[in-house]
Design a protein around this motif. Sequence first.
Motif, PDB file in Angstrom:
ATOM      1  N   LYS A 271       0.874  -1.184   0.000  1.00  0.00           N
ATOM      2  CA  LYS A 271       0.000   0.000   0.000  1.00  0.00           C
ATOM      3  C   LYS A 271       0.905   1.227   0.000  1.00  0.00           C
ATOM      4  O   LYS A 271       1.695   1.424   0.928  1.00  0.00           O
ATOM      5  CB  LYS A 271      -0.912  -0.009   1.229  1.00  0.00           C
ATOM      6  CG  LYS A 271      -1.401   1.375   1.692  1.00  0.00           C
ATOM      7  CD  LYS A 271      -2.431   2.014   0.814  1.00  0.00           C
ATOM      8  CE  LYS A 271      -2.588   3.527   1.036  1.00  0.00           C
ATOM      9  NZ  LYS A 271      -2.798   4.031   2.367  1.00  0.00           N
TER      10      LYS A 271
ATOM     11  N   GLY B 265      -0.607   8.266  -0.024  1.00  0.00           N
ATOM     12  CA  GLY B 265      -0.346   9.589  -0.595  1.00  0.00           C
ATOM     13  C   GLY B 265       0.723  10.351   0.190  1.00  0.00           C
ATOM     14  O   GLY B 265       1.530  11.072  -0.405  1.00  0.00           O
TER      15      GLY B 265
ATOM     16  N   GLY C 147      -2.880   5.133  -2.377  1.00  0.00           N
ATOM     17  CA  GLY C 147      -3.808   6.132  -1.869  1.00  0.00           C
ATOM     18  C   GLY C 147      -3.671   7.389  -2.714  1.00  0.00           C
ATOM     19  O   GLY C 147      -3.413   7.280  -3.923  1.00  0.00           O
ATOM     20  N   GLY C 148      -3.794   8.516  -2.072  1.00  0.00           N
ATOM     21  CA  GLY C 148      -3.694   9.792  -2.791  1.00  0.00           C
ATOM     22  C   GLY C 148      -4.531  10.861  -2.109  1.00  0.00           C
ATOM     23  O   GLY C 148      -4.936  11.823  -2.749  1.00  0.00           O
ATOM     24  N   GLY C 149      -4.765  10.674  -0.799  1.00  0.00           N
ATOM     25  CA  GLY C 149      -5.571  11.632  -0.031  1.00  0.00           C
ATOM     26  C   GLY C 149      -5.134  13.084  -0.224  1.00  0.00           C
ATOM     27  O   GLY C 149      -5.959  13.950  -0.534  1.00  0.00           O
TER      28      GLY C 149
ATOM     29  N   LYS D 288     -11.999   8.566   7.587  1.00  0.00           N
ATOM     30  CA  LYS D 288     -12.505   8.384   6.222  1.00  0.00           C
ATOM     31  C   LYS D 288     -13.169   9.657   5.718  1.00  0.00           C
ATOM     32  O   LYS D 288     -13.840  10.358   6.475  1.00  0.00           O
ATOM     33  CB  LYS D 288     -13.487   7.214   6.173  1.00  0.00           C
ATOM     34  CG  LYS D 288     -12.780   5.889   6.429  1.00  0.00           C
ATOM     35  CD  LYS D 288     -13.726   4.712   6.479  1.00  0.00           C
ATOM     36  CE  LYS D 288     -12.951   3.447   6.844  1.00  0.00           C
ATOM     37  NZ  LYS D 288     -13.835   2.361   7.220  1.00  0.00           N
ATOM     38  N   ARG D 289     -13.009   9.921   4.412  1.00  0.00           N
ATOM     39  CA  ARG D 289     -13.526  11.154   3.827  1.00  0.00           C
ATOM     40  C   ARG D 289     -15.029  11.053   3.591  1.00  0.00           C
ATOM     41  O   ARG D 289     -15.494  10.124   2.911  1.00  0.00           O
ATOM     42  CB  ARG D 289     -12.841  11.425   2.489  1.00  0.00           C
ATOM     43  CG  ARG D 289     -13.188  12.792   1.891  1.00  0.00           C
ATOM     44  CD  ARG D 289     -12.652  12.932   0.466  1.00  0.00           C
ATOM     45  NE  ARG D 289     -11.224  12.652   0.360  1.00  0.00           N
ATOM     46  CZ  ARG D 289     -10.246  13.538   0.595  1.00  0.00           C
ATOM     47  NH1 ARG D 289     -10.557  14.763   0.922  1.00  0.00           N
ATOM     48  NH2 ARG D 289      -8.982  13.183   0.489  1.00  0.00           N
TER      49      ARG D 289
ATOM     50  N   ASN E  30     -15.776   5.419  -3.015  1.00  0.00           N
ATOM     51  CA  ASN E  30     -14.445   5.838  -2.595  1.00  0.00           C
ATOM     52  C   ASN E  30     -14.046   4.913  -1.438  1.00  0.00           C
ATOM     53  O   ASN E  30     -14.744   4.833  -0.433  1.00  0.00           O
ATOM     54  CB  ASN E  30     -14.532   7.299  -2.113  1.00  0.00           C
ATOM     55  CG  ASN E  30     -13.252   7.816  -1.499  1.00  0.00           C
ATOM     56  OD1 ASN E  30     -12.191   7.206  -1.651  1.00  0.00           O
ATOM     57  ND2 ASN E  30     -13.352   8.953  -0.810  1.00  0.00           N
TER      58      ASN E  30
ATOM     59  N   GLY F 231      -7.655   3.712   1.182  1.00  0.00           N
ATOM     60  CA  GLY F 231      -6.569   2.948   0.568  1.00  0.00           C
ATOM     61  C   GLY F 231      -6.091   1.775   1.414  1.00  0.00           C
ATOM     62  O   GLY F 231      -5.786   0.693   0.884  1.00  0.00           O
TER      63      GLY F 231
HETATM   64  C1  X2W Z   1      -9.537   8.057   0.692  1.00  0.00           C
HETATM   65  C2  X2W Z   1      -8.923   7.423  -0.531  1.00  0.00           C
HETATM   66  C3  X2W Z   1      -7.492   7.789  -0.753  1.00  0.00           C
HETATM   67  C4  X2W Z   1      -6.575   7.296   0.360  1.00  0.00           C
HETATM   68  C5  X2W Z   1      -9.704   9.580   0.496  1.00  0.00           C
HETATM   69  O1  X2W Z   1     -10.725  10.016  -0.015  1.00  0.00           O
HETATM   70  O2  X2W Z   1      -8.754  10.300   0.840  1.00  0.00           O
HETATM   71  C6  X2W Z   1     -11.489   7.546   2.060  1.00  0.00           C
HETATM   72  O3  X2W Z   1     -11.104   8.215   2.991  1.00  0.00           O
HETATM   73  P1  X2W Z   1      -4.181   7.870   1.439  1.00  0.00           P
HETATM   74  O4  X2W Z   1      -3.133   8.701   0.775  1.00  0.00           O
HETATM   75  O5  X2W Z   1      -3.799   6.451   1.553  1.00  0.00           O
HETATM   76  O6  X2W Z   1      -4.683   8.448   2.717  1.00  0.00           O
HETATM   77  N1  X2W Z   1     -10.793   7.428   0.932  1.00  0.00           N
HETATM   78  C7  X2W Z   1     -12.774   6.806   2.130  1.00  0.00           C
HETATM   79  O7  X2W Z   1      -6.840   6.398   1.121  1.00  0.00           O
HETATM   80  O8  X2W Z   1      -5.391   7.966   0.366  1.00  0.00           O
END
Ligand code: X2W
Length: 288
Positions: free
Chosen positions: A36, A39, A70-72, A92-93, A186, A189
């Motif tokens: 994994k 971001g 990911g890519g938050g 979580k977003r 969504n 990650g």
């Molecule tokens: C994450 C997906 C991207 C992620 C988001 O929207 O940020 C949820 O929170 P990182 O960089 O691993 O944090 N989805 C549901 O997980 O990015």
Amino acid sequence: MKKQLRTMQDSIATAKTLSEALPYLQRYSGAVVVVKFGGNAMGDDDAMAEFARDIVLMRQVGVNPVVVHGGGPMINDMLNKLGIKSEFVRGKRVTDKATVEVVEMILSGLVNKRIVQAINDQGGRAVGISGKDDDLMVCVADDPELGFVGKPVEMNVQVLRDLYNAGIIPVVAPVATGMEDNETFNVNGDTAAGAIAGALQADRLLLLTDVSGVKNAAGEVMTQITPEEVRQMTADGVIAGGMIPKTETALLALDQGVRAVTILDGRLPNACLLELFTDHGAGSQIRS
Ligand code: X2W
């Protein structure tokens, strides 16, 4: 003359490092390792190239790496540019219809292809997909409060096996299909990586982040932790905040048959190689 001597010494050190890696190379030959790439661990182009090089090296020595990213922070940047407000609940977003479109655009488009390109630039063969491709990851809503945040309920990982058996490195964006037509979810990650590692019964799940590992009450990084210790430390509040989704993912993946999960700082040089192919290892390894 001096320069020549140093070059020779460097070469001897390199040869020794390679020789010492032999037992690890043998142990991981044919292993499935889900990585994994968060971001926060991504950094600049040089850091991305170094990550890609590690992944290509893993593949070269017979490991089957599967990258889930990911890519938050990149989603945050685009939401800011578009003037869309975003908040997190329990890591979580909260994702409405407009947000999920941006999430898919950034994860499946920008971030996924950046990683694919970086791996290919290092001589690997990467193919980028999302959880939607071949219905890899089918979700239901995780929690009504979070909107279009997905909880994986059905995994179809054959596409990943088909790719790595053909010598290809799959790179997966955590965006998924729902049970209804035209739904997009969504997925966190870490959650996606854990579900994929579990469904593949992976040998290793590496969670690359921007902290050095799981810390005990004294603030020291623990190199080895059992699931029981994780549960106790969570109950005691020692494991808290952003670490909770990671340790929860780790416990779930172990339950599903993943042999070990490591939480490590992806910004360390050659983090994946350090963990897999050296005595020292890196970060915190959770296993029974
Ligand atoms: C994450 C997906 C991207 C992620 C988001 O929207 O940020 C949820 O929170 P990182 O960089 O691993 O944090 N989805 C549901 O997980 O990015």
